[in-house]
Write a protein that holds these residues in place. Structure first.
Motif, PDB file in Angstrom:
ATOM      1  N   GLN A  39      -5.435  -6.564  13.180  1.00  0.00           N
ATOM      2  CA  GLN A  39      -4.351  -7.452  12.743  1.00  0.00           C
ATOM      3  C   GLN A  39      -4.533  -7.911  11.298  1.00  0.00           C
ATOM      4  O   GLN A  39      -3.552  -8.084  10.568  1.00  0.00           O
ATOM      5  N   ASP A  40      -5.787  -8.108  10.879  1.00  0.00           N
ATOM      6  CA  ASP A  40      -6.046  -8.440   9.469  1.00  0.00           C
ATOM      7  C   ASP A  40      -5.589  -7.302   8.559  1.00  0.00           C
ATOM      8  O   ASP A  40      -4.983  -7.526   7.505  1.00  0.00           O
ATOM      9  N   ILE A  41      -5.907  -6.075   8.968  1.00  0.00           N
ATOM     10  CA  ILE A  41      -5.512  -4.892   8.182  1.00  0.00           C
ATOM     11  C   ILE A  41      -3.988  -4.819   8.098  1.00  0.00           C
ATOM     12  O   ILE A  41      -3.421  -4.566   7.027  1.00  0.00           O
ATOM     13  N   GLU A  42      -3.309  -5.048   9.225  1.00  0.00           N
ATOM     14  CA  GLU A  42      -1.840  -4.973   9.245  1.00  0.00           C
ATOM     15  C   GLU A  42      -1.207  -6.016   8.317  1.00  0.00           C
ATOM     16  O   GLU A  42      -0.325  -5.696   7.516  1.00  0.00           O
ATOM     17  N   ILE A  43      -1.659  -7.264   8.445  1.00  0.00           N
ATOM     18  CA  ILE A  43      -1.050  -8.348   7.653  1.00  0.00           C
ATOM     19  C   ILE A  43      -1.352  -8.158   6.175  1.00  0.00           C
ATOM     20  O   ILE A  43      -0.452  -8.232   5.324  1.00  0.00           O
ATOM     21  N   ALA A  44      -2.629  -7.896   5.852  1.00  0.00           N
ATOM     22  CA  ALA A  44      -3.003  -7.679   4.447  1.00  0.00           C
ATOM     23  C   ALA A  44      -2.266  -6.462   3.885  1.00  0.00           C
ATOM     24  O   ALA A  44      -1.785  -6.471   2.748  1.00  0.00           O
ATOM     25  N   GLY A  45      -2.152  -5.414   4.707  1.00  0.00           N
ATOM     26  CA  GLY A  45      -1.463  -4.198   4.273  1.00  0.00           C
ATOM     27  C   GLY A  45       0.022  -4.430   4.045  1.00  0.00           C
ATOM     28  O   GLY A  45       0.579  -3.995   3.040  1.00  0.00           O
ATOM     29  N   PHE A  46       0.655  -5.133   4.974  1.00  0.00           N
ATOM     30  CA  PHE A  46       2.099  -5.348   4.849  1.00  0.00           C
ATOM     31  C   PHE A  46       2.424  -6.239   3.655  1.00  0.00           C
ATOM     32  O   PHE A  46       3.360  -5.950   2.891  1.00  0.00           O
ATOM     33  N   LEU A  47       1.667  -7.309   3.471  1.00  0.00           N
ATOM     34  CA  LEU A  47       1.912  -8.195   2.325  1.00  0.00           C
ATOM     35  C   LEU A  47       1.671  -7.460   1.007  1.00  0.00           C
ATOM     36  O   LEU A  47       2.451  -7.583   0.056  1.00  0.00           O
ATOM     37  N   THR A  48       0.615  -6.668   0.957  1.00  0.00           N
ATOM     38  CA  THR A  48       0.306  -5.912  -0.268  1.00  0.00           C
ATOM     39  C   THR A  48       1.391  -4.883  -0.556  1.00  0.00           C
ATOM     40  O   THR A  48       1.851  -4.745  -1.700  1.00  0.00           O
ATOM     41  N   ALA A  49       1.801  -4.165   0.478  1.00  0.00           N
ATOM     42  CA  ALA A  49       2.867  -3.165   0.290  1.00  0.00           C
ATOM     43  C   ALA A  49       4.162  -3.840  -0.176  1.00  0.00           C
ATOM     44  O   ALA A  49       4.879  -3.305  -1.026  1.00  0.00           O
ATOM     45  N   THR A  50       4.453  -5.019   0.366  1.00  0.00           N
ATOM     46  CA  THR A  50       5.692  -5.731   0.027  1.00  0.00           C
ATOM     47  C   THR A  50       5.774  -6.056  -1.460  1.00  0.00           C
ATOM     48  O   THR A  50       6.858  -6.039  -2.044  1.00  0.00           O
ATOM     49  N   ILE A  51       4.631  -6.350  -2.080  1.00  0.00           N
ATOM     50  CA  ILE A  51       4.667  -6.699  -3.515  1.00  0.00           C
ATOM     51  C   ILE A  51       4.290  -5.513  -4.408  1.00  0.00           C
ATOM     52  O   ILE A  51       4.011  -5.681  -5.590  1.00  0.00           O
TER      53      ILE A  51
END
Length: 256
Positions: A39-51
């Protein structure tokens, strides 16, 4: 112009060259690589991809800033934040047009999602008759954004509006692609990587045109589909590996 076999061989060679741990050092994918919990990977990944637009160094700095705010435990923060934590964010600058209000909104939406789902994967499942993620992204948008209008909706693009959805497509590659190179995570078990597309931006679009893979001039969803058709002829089971080739060729300007 290279013939089919020459082009396939050239792209395989370039994909092989750039799909290595060295790639992580300068790429935003380094941010989710700080974590081991899914879940850490998913959240960090999604936020990073978003910006992920603009200069890669500045994307990485902005993503680090978000993780600092979350105490470098994104999943724990998403589940246990206080309203005061989010109020403090409202005046913060995060990355270009993605501001503190957007960040707070995303955290709230993550909280709702993770109360009902173990993983973001559940929101991106591809149905049997679907060849790509067009409909899955829209289903995700409905679940994640909800029906209430908010300024943050613009940060989650829509293939139904003919957006190339580059940032979500990149996030999906990170989560879904499985190989032993150590770049992509491949932590989602229920989605087949054959459905992945290549994140289409200025670099990958221009290189694809130079190589004769696409003819359309816009970088939109129709061009994503045109590129899908071309690259899946080279490898129908792992088409997204060619993202490394096209991106690498774009960054090094080898074909200019």
């Amino acid at each position: 112009m290279l013939n089919f076999e020459e082009l396939k061989s050239f792209l395989n060679e370039k994909a092989d060259q750039y799909n290595s741990p060295d790639f992580i050092e300068d790429d935003p994918i380094q941010i989710p690589h700080h974590f081991t919990l899914k879940q850490d990977i998913e959240i960090a990944g999604f936020l990073t991809a978003t910006i992920s637009w603009g200069n890669r160094k500045s994307i990485i700095r902005s993503a680090d800033k978000m993780l600092d705010i979350m105490g470098n435990s994104p999943y724990d923060f998403v589940l246990n934040y206080s309203e005061k934590d989010l109020e403090i964010l409202h005046d913060k600058s995060i990355h270009r047009t993605f501001n503190g209000q957007d960040f707070a909104y995303f955290i709230r939406q993550f909280n709702k999602i993770y109360k009902e789902n173990q993983s973001l994967e559940n929101l991106f499942l591809v149905k049997d008759q679907e060849a790509d993620f067009q409909h899955a992204i829209e289903r995700f948008r409905s679940s994640f954004l909800g029906s209430e209008k908010h300024r943050s909706h613009k940060h989650v693009s829509s293939p139904y509006k003919n957006s190339s959805s580059k940032r979500i497509i990149m996030f999906l590659r990170w989560m879904v692609r499985k190989d032993k190179r150590g770049v992509d995570f491949g932590i989602w078990e229920n989605i087949n990587q054959k459905n992945l597309s290549i994140p289409l931006d200025v670099h990958t679009g221009n290189i694809s045109r130079k190589l004769g893979l696409v003819s359309r001039t816009q970088n939109d969803w129709k061009t994503v589909e045109e590129l899908d058709t071309a690259i899946r002829k080279f490898d129908e089971n792992d088409p997204a590996k060619y993202d490394f080739a096209l991106f690498g060729l774009g960054v090094t300007k080898e074909l200019l």
